[in-house]
Write a protein that holds these residues in place. Structure first.
Motif, mmCIF file in Angstrom:
data_model
loop_
_atom_site.group_PDB
_atom_site.id
_atom_site.type_symbol
_atom_site.label_atom_id
_atom_site.label_comp_id
_atom_site.label_asym_id
_atom_site.label_seq_id
_atom_site.Cartn_x
_atom_site.Cartn_y
_atom_site.Cartn_z
ATOM 1 N N PHE A 330 0.737 -1.208 0.074
ATOM 2 C CA PHE A 330 -0.004 0.045 0.242
ATOM 3 C C PHE A 330 0.707 1.209 0.123
ATOM 4 O O PHE A 330 0.321 2.340 0.116
ATOM 5 C CB PHE A 330 -0.977 0.090 1.415
ATOM 6 C CG PHE A 330 -1.999 -1.176 1.232
ATOM 7 C CD1 PHE A 330 -2.606 -1.554 0.048
ATOM 8 C CD2 PHE A 330 -2.129 -1.861 2.430
ATOM 9 C CE1 PHE A 330 -3.466 -2.516 -0.090
ATOM 10 C CE2 PHE A 330 -3.249 -2.539 2.333
ATOM 11 C CZ PHE A 330 -3.862 -3.165 1.136
ATOM 12 N N ARG A 331 2.073 1.032 -0.062
ATOM 13 C CA ARG A 331 2.935 2.077 -0.057
ATOM 14 C C ARG A 331 3.025 3.344 -1.359
ATOM 15 O O ARG A 331 2.948 4.518 -1.132
ATOM 16 C CB ARG A 331 4.435 1.889 0.002
ATOM 17 C CG ARG A 331 4.739 1.417 1.403
ATOM 18 C CD ARG A 331 6.114 0.557 1.359
ATOM 19 N NE ARG A 331 6.250 0.002 2.696
ATOM 20 C CZ ARG A 331 7.152 -0.559 2.954
ATOM 21 N NH1 ARG A 331 8.190 -1.087 1.946
ATOM 22 N NH2 ARG A 331 7.395 -1.550 4.150
ATOM 23 N N ASP A 332 2.446 2.593 -2.340
ATOM 24 C CA ASP A 332 2.306 3.546 -3.802
ATOM 25 C C ASP A 332 0.941 4.275 -3.775
ATOM 26 O O ASP A 332 -0.101 3.294 -3.794
ATOM 27 C CB ASP A 332 2.531 2.600 -4.875
ATOM 28 C CG ASP A 332 2.708 3.614 -6.347
ATOM 29 O OD1 ASP A 332 1.869 4.277 -6.329
ATOM 30 O OD2 ASP A 332 3.890 3.202 -7.089
ATOM 31 N N ARG A 333 0.549 5.407 -3.822
ATOM 32 C CA ARG A 333 -0.571 6.049 -3.866
ATOM 33 C C ARG A 333 -1.466 5.402 -5.105
ATOM 34 O O ARG A 333 -2.624 5.542 -5.129
ATOM 35 C CB ARG A 333 -0.344 7.557 -4.245
ATOM 36 C CG ARG A 333 -1.589 8.464 -4.127
ATOM 37 C CD ARG A 333 -1.224 9.951 -4.255
ATOM 38 N NE ARG A 333 -1.027 10.395 -5.371
ATOM 39 C CZ ARG A 333 -1.755 10.796 -6.618
ATOM 40 N NH1 ARG A 333 -3.077 10.936 -6.050
ATOM 41 N NH2 ARG A 333 -1.401 10.886 -7.633
ATOM 42 N N ARG A 334 -0.987 4.988 -6.031
ATOM 43 C CA ARG A 334 -1.747 4.605 -7.385
ATOM 44 C C ARG A 334 -2.495 3.286 -6.943
ATOM 45 O O ARG A 334 -3.388 3.100 -7.397
ATOM 46 C CB ARG A 334 -0.690 4.421 -8.414
ATOM 47 C CG ARG A 334 -0.183 5.955 -9.238
ATOM 48 C CD ARG A 334 0.992 5.695 -10.163
ATOM 49 N NE ARG A 334 2.055 5.055 -9.470
ATOM 50 C CZ ARG A 334 3.076 4.628 -10.049
ATOM 51 N NH1 ARG A 334 3.110 5.129 -11.409
ATOM 52 N NH2 ARG A 334 4.353 4.337 -9.516
ATOM 53 N N VAL A 335 -1.568 2.474 -6.140
ATOM 54 C CA VAL A 335 -2.154 1.379 -5.716
ATOM 55 C C VAL A 335 -3.504 1.537 -4.971
ATOM 56 O O VAL A 335 -4.516 0.911 -4.952
ATOM 57 C CB VAL A 335 -1.256 0.321 -4.825
ATOM 58 C CG1 VAL A 335 -1.983 -0.699 -4.321
ATOM 59 C CG2 VAL A 335 -0.120 0.075 -5.813
ATOM 60 N N ARG A 336 -3.338 2.449 -3.942
ATOM 61 C CA ARG A 336 -4.515 2.806 -3.012
ATOM 62 C C ARG A 336 -5.546 3.298 -3.998
ATOM 63 O O ARG A 336 -6.836 3.197 -3.456
ATOM 64 C CB ARG A 336 -3.973 3.962 -1.972
ATOM 65 C CG ARG A 336 -2.746 3.362 -1.184
ATOM 66 C CD ARG A 336 -2.530 4.161 0.037
ATOM 67 N NE ARG A 336 -2.100 5.571 -0.203
ATOM 68 C CZ ARG A 336 -1.028 5.875 -0.268
ATOM 69 N NH1 ARG A 336 0.023 4.985 -0.364
ATOM 70 N NH2 ARG A 336 -0.738 7.175 -0.438
ATOM 71 N N GLU A 337 -5.302 4.240 -4.881
ATOM 72 C CA GLU A 337 -6.269 4.779 -5.757
ATOM 73 C C GLU A 337 -7.075 3.670 -6.425
ATOM 74 O O GLU A 337 -8.238 3.829 -6.485
ATOM 75 C CB GLU A 337 -5.741 5.767 -6.642
ATOM 76 C CG GLU A 337 -6.809 6.579 -7.415
ATOM 77 C CD GLU A 337 -6.158 7.637 -8.514
ATOM 78 O OE1 GLU A 337 -6.917 8.144 -9.305
ATOM 79 O OE2 GLU A 337 -4.987 7.676 -8.566
ATOM 80 N N ALA A 338 -6.245 2.964 -6.891
ATOM 81 C CA ALA A 338 -6.968 1.646 -7.456
ATOM 82 C C ALA A 338 -7.922 0.737 -6.976
ATOM 83 O O ALA A 338 -8.949 0.419 -7.536
ATOM 84 C CB ALA A 338 -5.657 0.632 -8.297
ATOM 85 N N LEU A 339 -7.228 0.505 -5.658
ATOM 86 C CA LEU A 339 -8.520 -0.170 -4.933
ATOM 87 C C LEU A 339 -9.707 0.510 -4.628
ATOM 88 O O LEU A 339 -10.858 -0.133 -4.351
ATOM 89 C CB LEU A 339 -7.635 -0.792 -3.568
ATOM 90 C CG LEU A 339 -6.793 -2.000 -3.575
ATOM 91 C CD1 LEU A 339 -5.986 -2.173 -4.729
ATOM 92 C CD2 LEU A 339 -6.438 -2.770 -2.426
ATOM 93 N N GLY A 340 -9.784 1.662 -4.524
ATOM 94 C CA GLY A 340 -11.032 2.466 -4.391
ATOM 95 C C GLY A 340 -12.044 2.136 -5.500
ATOM 96 O O GLY A 340 -13.307 2.359 -5.347
ATOM 97 N N TYR A 341 -11.338 1.984 -6.772
ATOM 98 C CA TYR A 341 -12.505 1.656 -7.894
ATOM 99 C C TYR A 341 -13.050 0.267 -7.547
ATOM 100 O O TYR A 341 -14.090 -0.076 -8.265
ATOM 101 C CB TYR A 341 -11.411 1.669 -9.232
ATOM 102 C CG TYR A 341 -11.159 3.077 -9.729
ATOM 103 C CD1 TYR A 341 -12.187 3.875 -10.553
ATOM 104 C CD2 TYR A 341 -10.130 3.722 -9.149
ATOM 105 C CE1 TYR A 341 -11.916 4.998 -10.959
ATOM 106 C CE2 TYR A 341 -9.718 4.925 -9.724
ATOM 107 C CZ TYR A 341 -10.758 5.464 -10.657
ATOM 108 O OH TYR A 341 -10.477 6.910 -10.823
ATOM 109 N N ALA A 342 -12.559 -0.584 -6.907
ATOM 110 C CA ALA A 342 -13.118 -1.918 -6.591
ATOM 111 C C ALA A 342 -14.045 -1.911 -5.548
ATOM 112 O O ALA A 342 -15.025 -2.748 -5.452
ATOM 113 C CB ALA A 342 -11.975 -2.980 -6.263
#
Length: 614
Positions: A330-342
């Motif tokens: 979860f360190r990369d902001r893009r990963v956290r943003e991606a999971l929000g779409y799920a």
């Protein structure tokens, strides 16, 4: 008297006169005693007020009330990291001042009869009431106040160290006079922060270890004392009949029940059924499905139970799935943003909540502090210095979480998520999402304490599996849950970050780098961002209300675009069900449910008792 003796005497007199002149011209001497402290403007209630507007000053005393909580407890010390304290324990402790529930942030004297505030807010003096007493009859003194302050910030819960970080010292000026001096720097909230201080008995703690849990009641001075304890199962409080402050204006019409028993249930479904069966009297419902479908039972149809929605203007804060950014995935902001779409909020709201909720889009939701649209001139002036250090979207786009689809068709959102994950260094191999460089599989656990959240987390986990991400859902008991959160031993969890209309020093505990490394802090996300640290300090130092609003909105934008949580939802009313044995004031304050202003109506209570025995 010889010449030398006369000279010394004249020297001492000269020094005393000079000191008196300095005292007369000092800020301490210039401060006028006041009955209340307002964060902004003037207190609503003047020095001669007799009671708050939202109480019935003639409310009758008496009667028993039974309440319920979910979970357990194992300690009566609410001031330390260890253990879980029971609900309601705060009623046994008086504080220097008390807040009104119909003002954003104003404190009125309780243990303190009056306050003297330096014109530059660099110190505050509290003058204690001579009648203030602990439950054993001993007086509350300035030494007790200083003892409490030093004990909380050195041996209490880590929260207090952050909360009182800008307080330089507390000192006794007299038996009933205590002064708090503040460190240099603008911090308008500090006088009100220390005004919230509960007061413990120094004598009662002699020879005892403050850091240990205890099931022995702590000596307090509040309107209630602990009567009986069944560890982990129930606690009963009894009203203190000779409570020293019962006739003060801040307490008139409040604390009306003779006894309050709180029973603990391990399961929310069992607790709801117990309410229907009359095992307890009052319930605030937090599950939308229950509110919509579970209250059609005989006692409600017969008018024995009331089901009401009470509007409020209390800030909603932020509830959401919280990423622990201490975890590698979860360190990369893009990963956290991606999971929000799920996360499909629209489907969840329609199918699980009967459309009851509003999506949360701010850490200060339901208040003027929430960032909306793109930044205005005041916010841009604050944020401009951080350009290049915060996401560019902070400046160009209003934050809006992915909406989802009422029918559950979020294929477009999942495609967006897949693109973000690939950009962050992840690929799908053999149906599993893995880190491209190491081959590590993307898997994590969603930690829960409330089983009712499983029905929200499990569909979210199913959507993640469509991305090749393995997300387990685990519900644990309250003790394990609290211990794991205190040690940041989780991947993702559901948490609430409550807010007030005057956010300030507590924000350090929520978001700052120092809190990220402090076990027990509320920086569950593990945020370590110098920009956030600076914005928190700017918020604390806001010189006026307009600046506070602009700085809160700037902080809000940076937190939102950091994608530290997947936002959930909120309401602007309380959902309350209760057996019809209560009276309550005609006016409810805008910022609280104010159950402490209700009372048992004897005639109603007899009717309910008779109905329950039939």
């Amino acid at each position: 008297m010889n010449a030398n003796g006369g000279s010394k005497m004249r020297g001492r007199l000269h020094a005393m006169l000079w000191a008196a002149m300095l005292w007369a011209s000092s800020p301490l001497a210039a401060a006028e005693p006041v009955h209340a402290l307002a964060m902004w403007g003037q207190p609503k209630y003047g020095a001669g007020f007799t009671h708050f507007d939202y109480v019935d000053p003639n409310a009758p005393k008496g009667g028993d009330v039974r309440l319920a909580e979910i979970g357990t407890f194992d300690s009566l010390n609410p001031f330390i990291l260890k253990g879980i304290a029971p609900a309601g324990i705060g009623m046994t402790f008086d504080t220097l001042t008390v807040a009104s529930a119909d003002e954003p942030f104003t404190r009125y004297g309780l243990v303190a009869e009056s306050m003297e505030l330096a014109p530059d807010r660099s110190w505050i003096v509290f003058n204690l009431r001579p009648e203030a007493r602990f439950h054993d009859g001993s007086p509350i003194t300035a030494e007790d106040v200083v003892f409490t302050f030093e004990t909380l910030r050195t041996r209490g819960h880590p929260f207090y160290r952050a909360y009182y970080a800008s307080v330089d010292r507390a000192e006794v000026l007299g038996p009933r006079r205590v002064r708090f001096a503040f460190k240099p720097g603008a911090n308008r909230e500090l006088p009100l922060i220390v005004a919230e201080l509960p007061v413990l008995s120094k004598r009662d703690w002699q020879g005892r270890d403050f850091t240990k849990t205890t099931l022995q009641p702590i000596l307090g001075s509040g309107p209630y004392r602990v009567k009986t304890v069944d560890p982990g199962r129930s606690v009963t409080y009894e009203r203190v009949r000779d409570y020293w402050a019962k006739d003060l204006p801040v307490n008139r019409g409040r604390f009306n029940f003779d006894r309050i028993r709180i029973d603990y249930y391990r399961d929310t479904t069992v607790a709801l059924e117990a309410f229907k069966a009359g095992e307890y009297d009052f319930r605030e419902e937090n599950v939308a499905k229950n509110w919509a479908t579970a209250y059609d039972f005989p006692a409600l149809r017969q008018g024995l139970v009331k089901k009401v929605e009470i509007p409020h203007r209390r800030p909603a804060g932020m509830q959401g799935f919280v990423f622990n950014t201490r975890r590698w995935m979860f360190r990369d902001r893009r990963v956290r943003e991606a999971l929000g779409y799920a996360f499909d909020f629209a489907w969840t709201n329609r199918n699980l909540f009967h459309g009851a909720y509003t999506r949360t889009t701010s850490y200060f939701a339901n208040s003027e502090l929430a960032a909306t649209g793109t930044p205005g001139p005041e916010e841009l002036a604050i944020l401009a210095r951080y350009r290049g250090r915060v996401p560019e979207e902070v400046f160009t786009r209003p934050y809006a979480p992915p909406p989802g689809d009422p029918q559950g068709d979020i294929r477009g959102q999942l495609r967006t998520a897949m693109g973000l994950l690939r950009a962050a260094g992840f690929d799908v191999r053999d149906g599993r999402m893995v880190e491209r460089a190491s081959g590590r599989p993307f898997r994590f656990e969603i930690l829960l304490v409330n089983p009712s959240f499983e029905r929200i987390a499990l569909p979210f986990a199913r959507n993640l599996r469509r991305l090749g991400i393995e997300a387990g859902v685990r519900t644990v008991d309250p003790t394990q849950y609290q211990n794991r959160l205190q040690q940041f031993d989780f991947d993702m969890t559901v948490a609430v970050f409550p807010q007030s209309l005057s956010p300030g020093n507590e924000q350090r505990d929520f978001w700052t780098s120092a809190a990220a490394d402090t076990p027990g802090s509320r920086n569950l996300a593990g945020i370590r961002d110098p920009v956030v640290d600076e914005l928190v300090e700017l918020l604390i130092a806001a010189p006026d209300r307009a600046s506070l609003v602009a700085r809160a909105r700037a902080l809000d934008r940076v937190l939102l675009w950091g994608h530290y949580v997947i936002p959930h939802w909120h309401l602007n009313y309380f959902r309350v069900a209760y057996w019809d044995l209560f009276g309550r004031p005609p006016v409810n304050p805008p910022y609280a449910l104010a159950f402490d202003t209700w009372w048992v109506d004897r005639a109603k209570a007899e009717r309910i008792a008779a109905a329950r025995t039939r």
